[in-house]
Design a protein around this motif. Structure first.
Motif, PDB file in Angstrom:
ATOM      1  N   SER A  41       0.821  -1.219   0.000  1.00  0.00           N
ATOM      2  CA  SER A  41       0.000   0.000   0.000  1.00  0.00           C
ATOM      3  C   SER A  41       0.850   1.264   0.000  1.00  0.00           C
ATOM      4  N   ARG A  46       4.419   6.925   0.952  1.00  0.00           N
ATOM      5  CA  ARG A  46       3.485   8.053   0.899  1.00  0.00           C
ATOM      6  C   ARG A  46       3.867   9.114   1.942  1.00  0.00           C
ATOM      7  N   GLU A  61       4.765  -2.696  -7.625  1.00  0.00           N
ATOM      8  CA  GLU A  61       4.052  -3.779  -6.932  1.00  0.00           C
ATOM      9  C   GLU A  61       3.682  -4.843  -7.957  1.00  0.00           C
ATOM     10  N   GLN A  66      -3.657  -4.886  -5.437  1.00  0.00           N
ATOM     11  CA  GLN A  66      -3.129  -3.777  -4.641  1.00  0.00           C
ATOM     12  C   GLN A  66      -2.705  -2.619  -5.537  1.00  0.00           C
ATOM     13  N   HIS A  67      -2.148  -2.941  -6.703  1.00  0.00           N
ATOM     14  CA  HIS A  67      -1.726  -1.885  -7.626  1.00  0.00           C
ATOM     15  C   HIS A  67      -2.910  -1.015  -8.050  1.00  0.00           C
ATOM     16  N   ASN A  70      -3.695   1.326  -5.342  1.00  0.00           N
ATOM     17  CA  ASN A  70      -2.721   2.417  -5.275  1.00  0.00           C
ATOM     18  C   ASN A  70      -3.022   3.496  -6.313  1.00  0.00           C
ATOM     19  N   THR A  74      -3.470   8.382  -5.512  1.00  0.00           N
ATOM     20  CA  THR A  74      -2.154   8.831  -5.957  1.00  0.00           C
ATOM     21  C   THR A  74      -1.776  10.158  -5.316  1.00  0.00           C
ATOM     22  N   PHE A  80       3.106   5.045  -9.599  1.00  0.00           N
ATOM     23  CA  PHE A  80       2.921   3.632  -9.289  1.00  0.00           C
ATOM     24  C   PHE A  80       3.050   2.805 -10.562  1.00  0.00           C
TER      25      PHE A  80
END
Length: 242
Positions: A41, A46, A61, A66-67, A70, A74, A80
């Motif tokens: 995460s 972050r 990732e 999970q991607h 993300n 942003t 990402f």
């Protein structure tokens, strides 16, 4: 600790604190490019991105679920990407800092050496690689081992970092041992973070689920379940070889 020899653990060297505090002290976080591999995460990245708006962060990732999460949350100075550590999409010598925060032991052992080669490739001369890995000891580790026993893969990750430090173009700056305070206010919050995951298929039947919950609840106090989570941080630098 001395940078002459890497060790898997050092019980006499532990300090208590957070990874953020240690990274702020150890890393050159000014007008730089930072790459986190296996970001999950990207919680810490972050926070670093907010604290250092002059830096650009790339967070990768391999878990597509999970991607996608993300991408829905942003920040202006974070990019990402869906990719593995064994195939980094950055040019040679383009990154000032590489982070792997409790992610190397999740990389398949067959590609760990390639991942380390990629780390060395993308780092600029003088660039820093920061590896944080959980140490296989303590009450929190005993609880997590009921979910998924990572003793073998953590040892393999250590040996892989050790091999990276022995390359002619890399050097070990030091090792740090950190007890990170962890507080989980409820069983539900712990379950959401560590059992309801998408990056690893867990084989947990009902008896094992009850065993994990019982072990967790034994640590519950007025504020929740509190732990000290032991980590080893290996800090390496890319040599400036002409």
């Amino acid at each position: 600790m001395s940078a002459n020899r890497m060790v898997l653990d050092n019980q006499e060297a532990y300090l208590t604190g957070t990874e953020m505090e240690l990274m702020e002290r150890l890393l050159p976080l000014s007008d730089c490019r930072v790459l986190e591999l296996g970001c999950g995460s990207a919680r810490i990245t972050r926070r670093l991105a907010r604290a250092h708006p002059d830096c650009h962060f790339i967070a990768t990732e391999v878990d597509s679920v999970q991607h996608e999460k993300n991408l829905g949350d942003t920040a202006g100075n974070i990019s990402f990407r869906l990719e593995g550590a064994q195939s980094i999409g950055e040019p040679d010598q383009s990154v000032d800092v590489v982070l792997m925060l409790k992610s190397l032991h999740h990389v398949p052992g067959s590609v760990m050496p390639q991942a380390m080669s990629e780390v060395a490739r993308v780092l600029k001369p003088g660039g820093i690689a920061y590896f944080s890995e959980p140490v296989y000891q303590g009450e929190f580790n005993a609880l997590m081992s009921l979910i998924h026993d990572e003793k073998r893969v953590r040892e393999l990750a250590f040996k892989t970092i050790q091999s990276l430090s022995e390359r002619d173009d890399m050097e070990l700056l030091g090792q740090y041992f950190l007890n990170v305070p962890g507080l989980y206010g409820s069983w539900e919050s712990f379950e959401s973070r560590f059992l309801n995951i998408t990056h690893t298929k867990l084989k947990i039947d009902k008896p094992r689920y009850r065993q994990i919950k019982t072990a967790f609840m034994e640590h519950m106090g007025p504020r929740g379940a509190e732990f000290l989570k032991p980590h080893r941080i290996d800090l390496l630098r890319k040599r400036n070889i002409r």
